[in-house]
Design a protein around this motif. Structure first.
Motif, PDB file in Angstrom:
ATOM      1  N   PRO A  71     -55.743  18.042 -51.886  1.00 19.51           N
ATOM      2  CA  PRO A  71     -56.512  19.374 -51.317  1.00 19.51           C
ATOM      3  C   PRO A  71     -57.664  19.730 -52.464  1.00 19.51           C
ATOM      4  CG  PRO A  71     -54.260  20.246 -52.192  1.00 19.51           C
ATOM      5  CD  PRO A  71     -54.335  18.671 -52.090  1.00 19.51           C
ATOM      6  N   GLU A  72     -58.674  19.491 -52.006  1.00 18.54           N
ATOM      7  CA  GLU A  72     -59.739  19.709 -53.026  1.00 18.54           C
ATOM      8  C   GLU A  72     -59.977  21.013 -53.730  1.00 18.54           C
ATOM      9  OE1 GLU A  72     -64.029  20.181 -50.484  1.00 18.54           O
ATOM     10  OE2 GLU A  72     -63.249  18.215 -51.287  1.00 18.54           O
ATOM     11  N   GLU A  73     -59.377  22.124 -52.820  1.00 18.33           N
ATOM     12  CA  GLU A  73     -59.377  23.552 -53.464  1.00 18.33           C
ATOM     13  C   GLU A  73     -58.403  23.751 -54.397  1.00 18.33           C
ATOM     14  OE1 GLU A  73     -61.279  23.292 -49.328  1.00 18.33           O
ATOM     15  OE2 GLU A  73     -59.358  22.535 -50.152  1.00 18.33           O
ATOM     16  N   LEU A  74     -57.273  22.809 -54.701  1.00 19.20           N
ATOM     17  CA  LEU A  74     -55.943  23.234 -55.490  1.00 19.20           C
ATOM     18  C   LEU A  74     -56.240  23.849 -56.693  1.00 19.20           C
ATOM     19  CD1 LEU A  74     -53.098  23.124 -55.541  1.00 19.20           C
ATOM     20  CD2 LEU A  74     -53.036  20.856 -56.563  1.00 19.20           C
ATOM     21  N   ASP A  75     -57.139  23.219 -57.560  1.00 22.41           N
ATOM     22  CA  ASP A  75     -57.097  23.742 -59.222  1.00 22.41           C
ATOM     23  C   ASP A  75     -57.997  25.111 -58.882  1.00 22.41           C
ATOM     24  OD1 ASP A  75     -56.132  21.407 -60.208  1.00 22.41           O
ATOM     25  OD2 ASP A  75     -58.040  20.283 -60.352  1.00 22.41           O
ATOM     26  N   ALA A  76     -58.995  25.226 -57.840  1.00 18.28           N
ATOM     27  CA  ALA A  76     -59.695  26.481 -58.341  1.00 18.28           C
ATOM     28  C   ALA A  76     -58.802  27.751 -57.731  1.00 18.28           C
ATOM     29  CB  ALA A  76     -60.886  26.489 -57.187  1.00 18.28           C
ATOM     30  N   ALA A  77     -57.880  27.303 -56.603  1.00 15.24           N
ATOM     31  CA  ALA A  77     -56.960  28.186 -56.079  1.00 15.24           C
ATOM     32  C   ALA A  77     -55.863  28.606 -57.002  1.00 15.24           C
ATOM     33  CB  ALA A  77     -56.446  27.831 -54.733  1.00 15.24           C
ATOM     34  N   LEU A  78     -55.438  27.648 -57.909  1.00 14.18           N
ATOM     35  CA  LEU A  78     -54.181  27.864 -58.946  1.00 14.18           C
ATOM     36  C   LEU A  78     -54.974  28.627 -59.996  1.00 14.18           C
ATOM     37  CD1 LEU A  78     -52.759  24.395 -59.265  1.00 14.18           C
ATOM     38  CD2 LEU A  78     -51.618  26.718 -58.604  1.00 14.18           C
ATOM     39  N   ALA A  79     -56.164  28.494 -60.341  1.00 14.62           N
ATOM     40  CA  ALA A  79     -56.729  29.175 -61.568  1.00 14.62           C
ATOM     41  C   ALA A  79     -56.217  30.715 -61.836  1.00 14.62           C
ATOM     42  CB  ALA A  79     -58.084  29.009 -61.721  1.00 14.62           C
ATOM     43  N   PRO A  80     -56.523  31.577 -60.823  1.00 14.14           N
ATOM     44  CA  PRO A  80     -56.445  33.044 -61.115  1.00 14.14           C
ATOM     45  C   PRO A  80     -54.806  33.338 -61.115  1.00 14.14           C
ATOM     46  CG  PRO A  80     -57.605  32.470 -58.806  1.00 14.14           C
ATOM     47  CD  PRO A  80     -57.303  31.342 -59.585  1.00 14.14           C
ATOM     48  N   ILE A  81     -53.977  32.124 -60.724  1.00 10.27           N
ATOM     49  CA  ILE A  81     -52.335  32.976 -60.542  1.00 10.27           C
ATOM     50  C   ILE A  81     -51.651  32.058 -61.425  1.00 10.27           C
ATOM     51  CG2 ILE A  81     -52.600  33.755 -58.165  1.00 10.27           C
ATOM     52  CD1 ILE A  81     -51.505  31.101 -57.084  1.00 10.27           C
ATOM     53  N   THR A  82     -52.256  31.254 -62.228  1.00  9.03           N
ATOM     54  CA  THR A  82     -51.440  30.339 -63.316  1.00  9.03           C
ATOM     55  C   THR A  82     -51.777  30.812 -64.624  1.00  9.03           C
ATOM     56  OG1 THR A  82     -53.134  28.747 -63.167  1.00  9.03           O
ATOM     57  CG2 THR A  82     -51.316  28.305 -61.777  1.00  9.03           C
ATOM     58  N   GLY A  83     -50.903  30.459 -65.532  1.00  4.93           N
ATOM     59  CA  GLY A  83     -51.002  30.856 -66.884  1.00  4.93           C
ATOM     60  C   GLY A  83     -50.080  31.783 -67.316  1.00  4.93           C
TER      61      GLY A  83
END
Length: 182
Positions: free
Chosen positions: A75-87
């Motif tokens: 899924p090409e949106e994976l990294d952008a979707a993960l960014a606000p909810i990871t870390g």
């Protein structure tokens, strides 16, 4: 191979970031140890969730755009979707696990108590498909899921690097019971 989705009656899909994030959290919350080892494995669980739901209910679950890459659908949106909810201090923690190979595995682990999560954005049918994916595929390795995805009609019907239309899910020939359960 289909070199252009124009050969199909492809319906436009709209990516739903909120739904995609809910699916990510649901997969983690219901996985063993609330963890998924490997970006490849996470990507394939998302692919099977989306395409199983589409085949069963004739509509996209998240609307993510899956590309046919050498290691399978991604899924090409994976990294952008993960960014606000990871870390640190977020809902999903990320760490690395040595594999002995060229790259370490990325480990995604739920960082919050599952009781604090609300899956109200997911319908009963969406949860049933996700539960079936977790039950049947969640114990497999990223490599095993890659191999499985490489045997799928949607992946094989397009040229490497191209978008995989959801409508190709119908060529897998699965029954609704196989996709959703009894």
């Amino acid at each position: 191979m289909i070199s252009s989705p124009g050969a199909l009656r492809v319906q436009p899909t709209v990516f739903n970031r909120k739904k995609f994030q809910a699916v990510l959290l649901y997969l983690l919350a219901h996985s063993p140890r609330q963890m998924i080892e490997g970006k490849k494995k996470l990507a394939k669980l998302l692919y099977f969730s989306d395409f199983n739901f589409f085949e069963a209910f004739e509509q996209p679950l998240t609307g993510a755009t899956y590309k046919a890459l050498p290691m399978g659908p991604f899924p090409e949106e994976l990294d952008a979707a993960l960014a606000p909810i990871t870390g640190e201090g977020k809902q999903i923690g990320i760490s690395k696990k040595p594999t002995g190979l060229q790259n370490d595995a990325i480990v995604y682990k739920l960082s919050v108590d599952t009781n604090s999560l609300s899956f109200g954005d997911l319908t009963k049918d969406e949860c049933r498909v996700l539960d079936k994916v977790i039950t049947e595929l969640g114990g497999m390795s990223g490599k095993a899921l890659e191999d499985l995805s490489h045997r799928e009609a949607p992946y094989n019907a397009v040229v490497q690097g191209e978008r995989i239309p959801y409508e190709l899910a119908y060529y897998r020939g699965k029954t609704k019971e196989e996709l959703v359960g009894a």
